[in-house]
Design a protein around this motif. Structure first.
Motif, PDB file in Angstrom:
ATOM      1  N   ARG A   1      32.758  28.673  45.597  1.00 14.28           N
ATOM      2  CA  ARG A   1      32.553  29.409  46.312  1.00 14.28           C
ATOM      3  C   ARG A   1      31.062  29.139  46.457  1.00 14.28           C
TER       4      ARG A   1
ATOM      5  N   GLU B   1      45.202  31.058  42.856  1.00 14.60           N
ATOM      6  CA  GLU B   1      43.866  31.657  43.407  1.00 14.60           C
ATOM      7  C   GLU B   1      42.789  30.470  43.485  1.00 14.60           C
TER       8      GLU B   1
ATOM      9  N   GLU C   1      41.355  28.782  46.938  1.00 11.78           N
ATOM     10  CA  GLU C   1      40.001  28.597  47.327  1.00 11.78           C
ATOM     11  C   GLU C   1      39.481  26.964  47.578  1.00 11.78           C
TER      12      GLU C   1
ATOM     13  N   ASP D   1      38.567  33.026  37.947  1.00 13.04           N
ATOM     14  CA  ASP D   1      37.922  33.768  38.602  1.00 13.04           C
ATOM     15  C   ASP D   1      36.250  33.058  38.561  1.00 13.04           C
TER      16      ASP D   1
ATOM     17  N   TRP E   1      36.863  42.697  50.373  1.00 10.01           N
ATOM     18  CA  TRP E   1      37.962  43.486  50.910  1.00 10.01           C
ATOM     19  C   TRP E   1      37.367  44.588  51.880  1.00 10.01           C
TER      20      TRP E   1
ATOM     21  N   THR F   1      34.595  38.041  46.213  1.00  8.18           N
ATOM     22  CA  THR F   1      35.869  38.295  46.742  1.00  8.18           C
ATOM     23  C   THR F   1      35.698  39.754  47.918  1.00  8.18           C
TER      24      THR F   1
ATOM     25  N   TYR G   1      42.801  42.352  51.540  1.00  7.21           N
ATOM     26  CA  TYR G   1      41.843  41.145  50.814  1.00  7.21           C
ATOM     27  C   TYR G   1      41.590  40.324  52.005  1.00  7.21           C
TER      28      TYR G   1
END
Length: 1023
Positions: free
Chosen positions: A536, A559, A563, A529, A275, A273, A291
């Motif tokens: 990913r 979330e 994705e 997560d 930022w 992730t 984000y």
């Protein structure tokens, strides 16, 4: 026995005893509080010069509860640190900027160039005792980034990114390779910034809105995965600042997001992730934390036109901090957090265990504008996040504390690099000799650097769990080199660790080594997560992305579905549209993060994706979710629904403005037909106006229905509303009405703009008729409307009256004075004076007209023609003498109104031209305030540069360019006026080297007046 205690030490001990005796026996928290109180009291016995000494560096620094701050290094060991990294041995690497912006600051430079330093603590006392110059060269001029990779380091300095290497291990770089070049913003804070290492083995980096393009080592444009060049343009694919990802060999560059202003540093957590923070245009309280939603547009400029955020638009946000980022527009990703004013710099995700729980797995961030290092504890909020603010390190008395970067050491402690300066960069440097590095850790924790056996899988995986980036980089490379030998140990961490971030780090290596088996496991993991991380990894390794999205499309975690949407972006498989529709069905009509993920996902495929959506949602506007999806869509198929929403009289007009604004993001015949249909003569006037505003300008000129509706509307409009519409479409038949508005405007700015528009539309003959008339009142009105325009026609009209003896004396006086009220007019006045064409009786009016000229030389030369003695300008007072004076805030308020309010606002009062000063006291101390007044060209705020615009008609316009599109340039002038110019009428634009703020304010003020003014300015702080 004699004592060697210094006077300063004696004062400290005396204060401590007076406050409660010895510190022995007190808790750590009470000791810290007592010492802090002593330090504050100590301020009363120290001079300003003593307060700046290295030994007093900690006197007003306050670490959060459970932590202490110590000095790791101070000047003369380092100076002006811009960026920092910490290697696997705990050594601190610093990029310096002694040679920062000399052309603007006027500071001296060293021909040897800036330095890259290594600072090392060899005796374990937590303080650097060795300094090595790893590299110094004349090509180094204020580098803004460094990432250390063993004996190599990536150094960022526009227009280059270099790979430096120490080939023989002597701690001196002896090889340099160009990685990227052509990045604009040389010697500019808004250029290329630093690189960081991600958990996926890739490199992440960013540049600000001066970067503009990315070229490879050969000078060829770098292309994104779609094959498009990475270049920022007003109407192109990419805009302004960007954040990137690439392979460790610098290939396969991706633009992760764009349209930032100046993101200083990117941070990546163990899940991948991303930022970063972003700076606003100074004075607008819009600093933000983001984000980074992959593929996102972050709204600094208008997505379609490139117009500035301050340009008028339908459904504009009422609050400037939100307006600044176009947050009401479809296609703009929301901000994680808006922090107000500031100058954000270094950023990281702290994934260590040494700091208290509140800081673990959270963002740590430097905010030099407010002299603080903060944490932003984040919580999941739908498909995005929300965040709050926790201070980690705050300076409560010394505004010179300017934290430029923050890094995690191998032992988990935090080190902070301090630029230490009266200003915050922004092309200024009030001090060149100082700089500090501080360490923040629990009390009495020694500074250590754990050693690892990287050749052994156990040691290498243990190193991979380090909170320090350089250690993780070395571990990643060791593990990928070990290959199959590392798999058993990695599997153990992946399958048994209780820390999900440790699992994620092990997973990334396994996914890159072995691929699908581990991705299959991650996709089915109970932790969302980890499921996100698995998807990913599938995208990066060329896995079965569509198959994985199919498995996760109904995932309960938003979330994960977010994705999935990102994974579908630019996927052309037949199933992609149906999967997008499934994911769209889960949108709840409230989660803006999810809505923007839907939009990003459908990019370049809106026609097929929306068609699939309509097959399952025949009337999408029946639900709030469907209405949002129509609003966000970019396809002709959405236009009929958008038109229904925009014209639905059962909903109040303010609520429908968002749908009219959405038409600006559509293109093609369907849009034009839908808007023209609203011009049927039956719609309310405000609907007609909105329909016209959102039609393309060329279309209105060529479509009879639209043009008739426009004429009818113009007939019913007055004032600024009328001028806005007429300026947009430029109908010559409206010239008589423009003249009337110019002669009797509600305010001077509107009159000038109406006159300017009239002259652009070839209406000078109408003005000449007024000047040839016998109504002196009308003549004076025309002369006043002409004075600020600065076009060739306006100057010729003014000059003709000023020099013509047929006019009355008072009219000629007015014309002579008004002739010098524009940039080009100033030049015209000087030319006439030099040529002796202005009669002696009118010379005082000519001089008065240029008395407030931005170019001081103009007014000074003009005074020489008065024929009397002139007083030479006073020498500039010394800053140190001014700082020593005590100012009077009440008199400073009056002086500001008299001298500054013509260009600056404080709390909404004053003219909106230069930077807003409502919180200038939080940003600049007294020294920097005086520098800004006495040497305005040394610190021009970005976005407030002056521009000289040459028009094709020979006239010149000078001001600040507040917005620029392919068709229009908006220019602001001192006093708060503005003018819109057509790009088709512009010959050239040249940025001015000098500030638009006039130099020489001191000439009409005493030193005490200056002190009073600055005392008021430093009192303007964030509340």
């Amino acid at each position: 026995m004699t004592s060697s205690v210094s006077p300063r030490r004696a004062v400290r001990l005396g204060l401590a005893l007076a406050l409660g005796g010895s510190l022995l026996g007190l808790t750590a928290t009470r000791q810290t509080g007592l010492v802090h109180t002593v330090n504050i009291l100590l301020d009363s016995v120290l001079t300003d010069a003593q307060k700046r000494l290295p030994e007093n560096a900690l006197r007003t620094l306050r670490a959060a509860d459970g932590l202490e701050v110590t000095t790791f290094a101070t000047e003369p060991m380092l100076q002006n640190p811009t960026n920092m990294d910490i290697d696997e041995r705990g050594r601190v690497w610093i990029t310096e900027a002694y040679n920062y912006r000399p052309a603007i600051t006027g500071n001296p430079t060293t021909a040897a160039g800036d330095r890259i330093l290594i600072l090392e603590d060899t005796n374990g006392d937590g303080k650097a005792d060795i300094r090595k110059v790893w590299y110094q060269g004349p090509e180094l001029n204020a580098p803004l980034g460094i990432f250390v990779m063993g004996r190599k380091a990536i150094v960022s300095q526009s227009p280059y990114v270099w790979l430096f290497e120490d080939t023989d291990g002597d701690d001196k770089a002896d090889k340099k390779t160009v990685i990227f070049q052509g990045i604009e913003g040389d010697q500019h804070d808004h250029g290329m910034h630093t690189f960081v290492f991600g958990p996926d083995g890739k490199l992440y980096f960013n540049f600000g809105n001066e970067g503009k393009q990315l070229l490879d080592a050969s000078g060829a444009p770098v292309k994104d995965p779609d094959g498009d060049p990475i270049v920022a343009t007003n109407k192109g694919k990419y805009k302004q600042g960007m954040v990137f990802r690439c392979d460790p060999d610098f290939k396969n560059v991706e633009v992760l997001a764009n349209n930032f202003r100046n993101p200083f540093e990117v941070a990546v957590d163990s899940y991948g992730t991303v930022w970063q923070s972003d700076n606003d245009d100074d004075g607008n309280k819009g600093v933000r934390i983001n984000y980074v939603l992959e593929g996102g547009n972050y709204g600094y400029k208008d997505e379609m036109t490139g117009a500035n955020w301050s340009a008028k638009r339908t459904n504009i946000e009422p609050e400037i901090p939100r307006r600044h980022w176009h947050l009401n527009d479809p296609g703009v990703v929301p901000n994680l957090l808006q922090t107000g004013s500031g100058s954000p710099t270094g950023l990281l995700v702290y994934e260590g265990n040494l700091l208290p729980e509140v800081y673990r797995n959270e963002l740590l961030h430097c905010e030099p504008g407010h002299n603080v290092v903060r944490s932003y504890p984040a919580k999941k909020a739908g498909a995005g996040y929300s965040a709050s603010i926790e201070n980690l390190l705050k300076n409560e008395g010394d505004s010179w504390f300017r934290p430029a970067d923050v890094c995690v050491a191998p032992d988990g402690s935090i080190l902070v690099a301090d630029w230490y300066d009266p200003g915050v960069g922004g092309h200024q440097a009030g001090d060149q000799t100082r700089g500090r590095v501080y360490r923040v850790a629990p009390p009495k924790r020694p500074y250590t650097a754990p050693s690892y056996t990287y050749a052994d899988p156990e040691g290498a995986v243990l190193a991979l769990m380090s909170p320090n980036m350089s250690v993780r980089f070395k571990a990643w490379n060791a593990l990928t080199s070990l290959g199959d030998k590392a798999v058993p140990v990695l599997e153990r961490y992946w399958r048994t660790s209780q820390n999900p971030r440790s699992r994620a780090r092990a997973f990334w290596v396994l996914a890159k080594l072995k691929g699908r088996p581990y991705i299959d496991e991650a996709i089915k993991d109970t932790n969302p997560d980890i499921r996100v991380t698995g998807l990913r990894a599938a995208r990066q390794t060329g896995g079965d992305v569509i198959g994985y999205v199919r498995q996760l499309a109904n995932d309960p975690a938003p979330e994960v579905r977010r994705e999935c949407l990102i994974a579908l972006r630019h996927r052309t498989e037949p199933e992609a549209a149906e999967l997008w529709t499934t994911l769209a069905a889960a949108y709840d009509g409230q989660d803006r993060w999810y809505l923007e993920a839907l939009g990003i996902s459908a990019d370049r495929q809106w026609d097929s994706f929306f068609a699939a959506y309509l097959r399952k949602n025949a009337d999408p506007i029946a639900s709030a979710a469907g209405r949002d999806i129509v609003w966000r869509a970019r396809t002709d198929a959405a236009v009929p629904f958008l038109a229904r929403l925009a014209t639905d009289e059962s909903t109040d007009l303010n609520s429908r403005l968002r749908y009219f604004r959405a038409f600006d993001f559509q293109s093609g015949k369907a849009k034009s037909e839908a808007l023209v249909k609203m011009l049927d003569g039956k719609s309310a006037p405000q609907i007609n106006r909105l329909a016209l505003l959102h039609l393309d300008q060329a279309f209105v000129g060529s479509n009879p229905v639209a043009k008739t509706a426009l004429k009818k509307m113009l007939a019913g409009l007055e004032g600024s509303e009328y001028l806005e519409m007429e300026s947009r479409y430029g109908l010559p038949e409206e010239n008589p009405k423009l003249l009337k508005l110019a002669l009797s405007p509600p305010d001077d700015n509107l009159g000038r703009n109406a006159m300017s528009q009239l002259l652009q539309q070839k209406g000078s003959g109408l003005v000449q008729n007024v000047l040839n008339g016998k109504d002196e009142n009308q003549i004076r009105k025309a002369l006043n409307a002409l004075r600020f325009v600065g076009m060739k026609e306006s100057l010729e009209l003014l000059q003709s009256v000023a020099l013509d003896k047929k006019y009355t004396k008072s009219v000629r006086q007015l014309a002579t004075r008004n002739l010098g009220q524009s940039f080009a007019g100033e030049d015209r006045i000087l030319a006439l004076l030099r040529e002796g064409k202005i009669d002696k009786d009118y010379i005082p009016y000519a001089v008065q007209g240029v008395a407030n000229a931005w170019r001081k030389a103009i007014s000074k030369e003009a005074t020489t023609y008065l024929g009397g003695a002139t007083v030479a300008g006073k020498p500039l007072p010394k800053v140190e003498d001014l700082v020593a004076l005590r100012g009077d805030v009440k008199n400073g308020v009056k002086l500001f109104a008299q001298n500054c309010a013509i260009c600056h606002q404080v709390n909404g009062q004053g003219a909106d031209f230069g930077p807003k000063l409502s919180e200038i006291g939080s940003k600049l101390p007294k020294e920097a305030q005086y520098m800004a007044i006495l040497y305005p060209s040394a610190g021009i705020s970005f976005g407030f540069e002056g521009w000289e615009i040459q028009m094709k008609d020979g006239s010149t316009v000078v001001g600040i360019v507040s917005s620029k599109t392919e068709t229009d340039v908006d220019v602001r002038f001192p006093g708060g006026g503005s003018q819109r110019l057509k790009t088709s009428q512009i010959k050239s634009m040249k940025q001015q080297a000098d500030s638009m703020m006039p130099a020489g304010l001191h000439e009409n003020m005493s030193n005490q007046d200056l002190a009073d003014l600055v005392e008021y300015l430093v009192s303007l702080k964030k509340k």
